[in-house]
Write an enzyme that holds these catalytic residues in place. Sequence first.
Site, mmCIF file in Angstrom:
data_model
loop_
_atom_site.group_PDB
_atom_site.id
_atom_site.type_symbol
_atom_site.label_atom_id
_atom_site.label_comp_id
_atom_site.label_asym_id
_atom_site.label_seq_id
_atom_site.Cartn_x
_atom_site.Cartn_y
_atom_site.Cartn_z
ATOM 1 C CB CYS A 1 -0.935 -0.082 1.220
ATOM 2 S SG CYS A 1 -2.350 1.022 1.205
ATOM 3 C CB THR A 2 0.502 4.660 1.375
ATOM 4 O OG1 THR A 2 -0.097 4.235 2.605
ATOM 5 C CG2 THR A 2 -0.599 5.056 0.408
#
Lengths: 212, 212
Positions: free
Chosen positions: B100-101
Amino acid sequence: MLVAIPLFPRVTALDAVGPYEVLQRIPSIDVTFVGDRRGEVRTENGMLGVACDATFDEIDAPDVVVVPGGVGTRKLIHDETISGWLRAVHPRTIFTTSVCTGALLLAGAGLLDGLTATTHWRAADLLNELGARYVPDRVVEHLPERIITAAGVSSGIDMALRLTELLVDRVAAQAAQLIIEYDPQPPFGAGSLAKADEATVARATEYLQARQ
Amino acid sequence: MLVAIPLFPRVTALDAVGPYEVLQRIPSIDVTFVGDRRGEVRTENGMLGVACDATFDEIDAPDVVVVPGGVGTRKLIHDETISGWLRAVHPRTIFTTSVCTGALLLAGAGLLDGLTATTHWRAADLLNELGARYVPDRVVEHLPERIITAAGVSSGIDMALRLTELLVDRVAAQAAQLIIEYDPQPPFGAGSLAKADEATVARATEYLQARQ
């Protein structure tokens, strides 16, 4: 809407965190992790600490219950604190649910008597001994009885998406799916007992024994 | 073999717990959650506490790093503690990875310069601004550079299965898949930006804003 997720020593983290991650995406839903006392419990092999933020006494009317599994369930099947709590809160929940061997705790509390239910593939016989009728489906729902059980570990994500549809609406569930980018592309097809080859089952059994 | 998973305030729980749950199934792998200090951090919306068991200083030679994402990454992109740690440990890891981030933190540390990489669909532009080249794949691997990035949240499970194959062997990865019963059957097909309809994207955006 309040979702209560019980935690206990040797819980399987993903059983709890999969549904949490889906459900907490919905602004109208709050999730609280509950235990027999406040504070940290350690997962399965002790490698992760997760916090119980409330005691069972403090959460006496959750709208939804999601019971995770883990090696730690074996000691709790007839534990009066959690069994008693499940029996006390279930009559007023919208849904009472389990992931993996969390089903053993629902069965221990008598909530699965005579019902079809699912659990981790290694716990099928034990679930039957406790009065449920095991079926190897990924998610088993009994809407009139307000009981939903999910199979092993990762199946809690699928269950929680369906639960979100039931609790809110389909677009909400799809939005949660998009937010957690749940577009699974497993690199292998060994995710169920029916699909895994002999070498995989043997290795899985060896690994499970090594870490129990 | 030691896998280090950094945790920080407002981390997305499933980003960390998905890969943890796969990797910890392998008896030769230990997983440690690491932070700028020991003790609890709270996830995204504060609803779950997870424990950092070691500081960055204490874990100076992990074999594998898995950096999770979450709203909290935005403040850490140029944070010298985590950037410096990533730059210091990466030369000796077998693989340095993100979910993800978490990719924003790898990029902030300069580890994705000029490489293709993936992240949560909402962070694609920001990842490009930080010097990586975003592609919408679920898992992007650069074996010579020992860098693997995964897309949003749940994609860390797929990534960790592939990582297990690379670190151990394919039967080990399949055994982990069977143990966590990862035979996904999502009830809807809205798990990526390409697959979700307009109403779902609108609702997801509304929910993300409500909880940021």
